[in-house]
Design an enzyme around this catalytic site. Structure first.
Site: not given
Ligand code: MRU
Length: 330
Positions: A48-49, A84, A185, A226, A237
């Site tokens: 999660g970002a 990442r 997720q 992100d 995502k």
């Molecule tokens: O690969 P992830 O699970 O870290 O991807 C997360 C997402 O794409 C979320 O939508 C994004 O980080 C926003 S979290 C508030």
């Protein structure tokens, strides 16, 4: 003591919940060592970002408090920054620590920054949640993608925070949760969070969204991000772009919710956002031929023209306000 659904920090030890084990087991990992934190972020045990930025900064605070020098902290920060590539929140958090280490390093100073990043994210989530909830009416049926809730942030979340706030305001809402291939997720984490909160929801496969919209069962879409580029294009995502295209065809309002730490004013448009490619095994799973060629981008870019509104901590912005750069003012 800092505590969220996914993280605990007592001034000495940093613990993070293993998001790969959820929802079947609640396993807490020791994240005090930033080298381990790098691995947790890479493997999406921490994800999660906003959360990866918060967790990286706190692990650097633990490192500084264990006696690491400014040079060692900077080296580790550069390493964590590379865990990442897409979520700019990670770079924002790590760069704040690096800046301090370069200009006036102290372990206490690093901890103060990390704690501030955590607490600020809680506040940002609250502001986003309120702005987003104002857009949600009683009786709405909302589709969301991936996980943007308390697991992904230090607070309530972004898109899911808005949904939670609307529910707390007494609005009767129903959430359709995309399972979010390939790492689920939505199916594993968002469904778990919504069940804990008692928010009515239905889990769907990603490829069902179009049919639901055609049936008139989705009144709004809320997703997170992100990285949001200066022109409003945003990465989220993989699968988000498809949902946005479907939403436009079916005239369903489509909102992206995020804090300012996700906005990258240095990136002009979506085509400049680096997109992470992940291990082919994630796509093959156990069912496909184990030598099947695979393409596995973890994120896609949704162009600004498909977005109805950008729900940020400083308000809800339309396309004109994005184009004029008004959303960048604070
Ligand atoms: O690969 P992830 O699970 O870290 O991807 C997360 C997402 O794409 C979320 O939508 C994004 O980080 C926003 S979290 C508030």
């Amino acid at each position: 003591m800092l505590e969220s659904l996914a993280l605990k920090y007592d001034g000495q030890t940093l613990q993070v919940i293993d998001q790969q084990k959820l929802p079947h087991a609640e396993v807490w990992l020791n994240g005090t060592d930033p080298l381990k934190m790098y691995d947790y972020i890479r493997t999406l045990q921490v994800r999660g970002a906003p959360m990866i930025g918060v967790a990286a900064a706190l692990s650097l605070a633990c490192y500084a408090k264990s006696g690491a020098t400014a040079e060692q902290v900077i080296k580790m920060a550069i390493h964590l920054r590379e865990a990442r590539p897409t979520a700019v929140n990670l770079m924002y958090a790590v760069d704040r620590v690096t800046e301090l280490a370069r200009t006036g390093f102290s372990a206490q100073g690093v901890e103060d920054i990390a704690v501030d990043i955590f607490k600020t994210d809680e506040t940002l989530c609250e502001q986003i949640s309120l702005h987003g909830a104002n857009l949600i009416k009683d009786g709405e049926q909302i589709l969301t993608h991936c996980n943007t809730g308390a697991l992904a942030t230090a607070g309530w979340g972004t898109a899911l925070g808005a949904i939670r706030k609307a529910h707390e305001q007494g609005k009767k809402i129903h959430v359709y949760v995309d399972e979010t291939r390939p790492l689920l997720q939505g199916g594993r984490l968002t469904a778990w969070e919504l069940a804990k909160l008692g928010i009515p929801h239905t889990l769907i496969c990603d490829n069902m969204a179009g049919m639901l919209m055609a049936q008139g069962r989705v009144s709004k879409v809320f997703v997170g991000s992100d990285r949001i580029a200066r022109n409003g294009d945003f990465a989220n995502k993989i699968g988000t772009y498809s949902v946005a295209v479907l939403a436009q065809y079916h005239k369903v309002p489509f909102y992206v919710a995020a804090p300012f730490t996700t906005v990258d004013a240095l990136t002009a448009s979506g085509k400049d956002i680096p997109i992470e490619e992940r291990n082919p095994k994630e796509v093959r799973g156990e069912m496909s031929p184990q030598d099947a060629p695979v393409y596995n981008p973890a994120f896609d870019v949704t162009p600004a023209e498909l977005v109805t509104g950008w729900v940020l901590d400083n308000g809800v912005f339309n396309k004109d306000q994005i184009t004029s750069g008004e959303f960048l003012k604070r």
